[in-house]
Design a protein around this motif. Structure first.
Motif, PDB file in Angstrom:
ATOM      1  N   GLU A 234       0.841  -1.201   0.000  1.00  0.00           N
ATOM      2  CA  GLU A 234       0.000   0.000   0.000  1.00  0.00           C
ATOM      3  C   GLU A 234       0.872   1.245   0.000  1.00  0.00           C
ATOM      4  O   GLU A 234       1.833   1.345   0.781  1.00  0.00           O
ATOM      5  CB  GLU A 234      -0.912   0.003   1.217  1.00  0.00           C
ATOM      6  CG  GLU A 234      -1.817   1.219   1.290  1.00  0.00           C
ATOM      7  CD  GLU A 234      -2.784   1.153   2.457  1.00  0.00           C
ATOM      8  OE1 GLU A 234      -2.930   2.165   3.162  1.00  0.00           O
ATOM      9  OE2 GLU A 234      -3.373   0.061   2.674  1.00  0.00           O
TER      10      GLU A 234
ATOM     11  N   GLY B  20      -2.901   5.728  -0.763  1.00  0.00           N
ATOM     12  CA  GLY B  20      -3.792   4.674  -0.302  1.00  0.00           C
ATOM     13  C   GLY B  20      -4.001   3.570  -1.316  1.00  0.00           C
ATOM     14  O   GLY B  20      -4.727   2.601  -1.059  1.00  0.00           O
TER      15      GLY B  20
ATOM     16  N   ARG C  12      -3.408   0.258  -3.503  1.00  0.00           N
ATOM     17  CA  ARG C  12      -2.828  -1.048  -3.212  1.00  0.00           C
ATOM     18  C   ARG C  12      -2.468  -1.768  -4.507  1.00  0.00           C
ATOM     19  O   ARG C  12      -3.116  -1.581  -5.542  1.00  0.00           O
ATOM     20  CB  ARG C  12      -3.791  -1.912  -2.387  1.00  0.00           C
ATOM     21  CG  ARG C  12      -4.011  -1.385  -0.978  1.00  0.00           C
ATOM     22  CD  ARG C  12      -4.737  -2.391  -0.110  1.00  0.00           C
ATOM     23  NE  ARG C  12      -4.772  -1.974   1.285  1.00  0.00           N
ATOM     24  CZ  ARG C  12      -5.180  -2.747   2.294  1.00  0.00           C
ATOM     25  NH1 ARG C  12      -5.573  -3.995   2.045  1.00  0.00           N
ATOM     26  NH2 ARG C  12      -5.183  -2.288   3.528  1.00  0.00           N
TER      27      ARG C  12
END
Length: 552
Positions: free
Chosen positions: A445, A450, A452
């Motif tokens: 991540e 944020g 992934r």
């Protein structure tokens, strides 16, 4: 097994015969003296000796040889006969190279040509090497066979225990024909792994660590019930305390739950330790310190955990995990820290099956042609990245912070920047691990966005944070909110001594809230997390132990 071997390597037949003649004259009754005319010939001889199980005690190699010089030979010989002591035969003009070899490949000594008279210039050096060789683990463990599965956590722990304690063994994969033949001969099956077969044909099925350590010749039981000093932990701080305690006449025992060296012992190369300008591996440094402690008379107990500390009047009593107790006048706590768990989905089930805490150097060969991921931004992670870059197709450092410079030594940052197969991803954390029986992928991540991403991976090595190993001290000594142990002035509050303090003085600099119990190394609150400072604190703790004993 035959007599231990002394092997000389020199491309000059006249010199080769002269060295062998002098060695046979002095050592011929107890040792076999063999000679080779080149490094390649000597390596082939070592392979044959290893197959036959014949012990090799000393290697003496000439420095200037064509194709493979003496330093290159001794470095390659370490993989075949790691217990053998090594010396370089050199001319006066090459002494700088010889001194460098002592640091680079852990050469024990160098000898200048000519070595006449041998009684003064040859035999004392060889005597010292033979003494060191005899003090290392029992040579009969050369025949230990270990059968396991590549992706088995218990098999990995068994390999790691043997490797970190410098115990030679032969590894067999239970899924391959050779491993299946060993299992069949031992009357065991694939479900029994790890299986250990000793030289006298004893068979152990999935042994515990203490049982495995005992059967390969490591000391696991104390010789006495009472000592002057018990050192808990075998990292640099504990080894430093053991060396200084034993050398100054204290009956000293060191208790270590895994292997000497601690986290530092797993470092592939330490380059900022005083006196080793070309660096030294953590394993080599730990082995030297262990031999030094034993030379001075310290007792080492391995694969034993201390579970309780109690005060019985002037005695300090420690309970071991097997139910035994040992007592002492004083204790040095040098338990260090453990790498903190990642604590994300899938990691716990895959630990030892592709996810490893620390370097796990036994896995290096398995990383060939693989993409390796390393979590952490401190020196230990950087050293591991440089090490695994020798084997893996690529190495990726996953760093939570915005840069390496904030947490890693400048020399390591420069090294990493100069290795093309190493990449660095900053502001990145591991969010999960996936795999059926072994690691197959990780999810990372980006802390800034944020987002992934799932990446294929077979090996993930974790070097994050440090959790102190102090849970067993609950109620025995004061600990801070993170579990580290405050000492000396840090224990005083508004001029008041710790509760229960029963001596008429303030705690010494490294003393805990229990008189006679001292702390050294990373487990001490506000300590400097460096090998050199840990060794220094171990030595300082022994000085304070003496002061404590004098006042009793």
């Amino acid at each position: 097994m035959g007599r231990p071997v002394l092997l000389t390597v020199d491309d000059d037949p006249q010199v080769s015969r002269a060295v062998a003649r002098d060695l046979r004259r002095h050592y011929g009754e107890a040792y076999r003296v063999l000679r080779a005319g080149s490094g390649a010939e000597a390596l082939e001889a070592l392979r044959e000796l290893k197959l036959r199980g014949d012990p090799v005690a000393v290697l003496l190699a000439d420095h200037r040889m064509p194709e493979m010089n003496g330093i290159e030979f001794l470095e390659r010989a370490m993989d075949l006969v790691p217990r053998a002591r090594r010396a370089l035969l050199t001319a006066y003009a090459d002494t700088d190279a010889a001194i460098a070899a002592i640091n680079d490949v852990d050469v024990d000594a160098y000898l200048l040509k000519p070595w006449d008279p041998p009684e003064e210039k040859l035999y004392p050096t060889v005597d010292a090497m033979l003494t060191a060789w005899h003090e290392t683990p029992d040579p009969e463990v050369h025949g230990v066979k270990l059968v396991g599965h590549r992706w088995s956590a218990p098999s990995f722990r068994a390999r790691d225990l043997l490797a970190r304690n410098a115990v030679p063994y032969h590894w067999f994969n239970a899924d391959e024909p050779d491993g299946q033949r060993v299992l069949a001969a031992a009357g065991a099956g694939p479900d029994d792994v790890p299986v250990v077969v000793t030289p006298d044909a004893r068979v152990l099925r999935h042994p515990g660590e203490a049982e495995l350590a005992a059967v390969v010749g490591l000391a696991v039981d104390p010789r006495e019930e009472f000592y002057d000093l018990v050192v808990v932990g075998g990292g640099p701080a504990g080894l430093g305390a053991a060396v200084y305690g034993a050398s100054e006449g204290l009956r000293t025992v060191l208790v270590e739950r895994e292997a000497t060296g601690g986290q530092a012992g797993q470092s592939s190369r330490i380059e900022n330790y005083l006196g080793f300008p070309d660096g030294v591996s953590g394993g080599q440094l730990a082995d030297r310190a262990r031999r030094q402690a034993v030379k001075f008379g310290a007792e080492l107990l391995l694969a034993r955990d201390v579970v309780t500390l109690e005060a019985h009047g002037p005695k300090r009593v420690l309970h071991l995990d097997d139910g035994r107790r040992i007592a002492a006048h004083a204790v040095v706590l040098a338990t260090g820290v453990s790498y903190r768990s990642l604590g994300v989905d899938g990691v716990d089930d895959l630990t030892g099956r592709g996810v490893y805490y620390g370097s796990a150097m036994t896995e290096a060969a398995e990383c060939a042609d693989s993409d390796v991921y390393i979590v952490g931004g401190a020196n230990s992670a950087g050293q591991a990245a440089v090490f695994f870059a020798r084997y893996a197709r690529s190495v990726c450092l996953l760093v939570r912070g915005a840069s390496l410079e904030a947490s890693m030594s400048a020399y390591l940052v420069e090294q990493i920047a100069g290795i093309g197969s190493i990449s660095v991803r900053t502001c990145t954390t591991v969010a999960g691990a996936q795999g059926d029986g072994h690691l197959e992928a990780i999810t990372v991540e980006d802390a800034r966005t944020g987002e992934r991403e799932t990446l294929p991976a077979s090996h993930l090595f974790v070097f994050i944070g440090g959790a102190p190993r102090t849970g067993w001290l609950d109620g025995a000594v004061v600990r801070d909110e993170r579990g580290f142990i405050p000492t000396g002035p840090a224990l005083l509050r508004e001029g008041r001594r710790p509760a229960g303090w029963d001596v008429d003085r303030d705690p010494y600099l490294l003393e805990t809230s229990l008189p006679g119990v001292f702390v050294a190394g990373d487990v001490r609150a506000d300590s400097v997390k460096r090998v050199a400072s840990a060794v220094g604190e171990g030595a300082m703790a022994v000085t304070l132990v003496h002061r404590y004993l004098e006042e009793r």
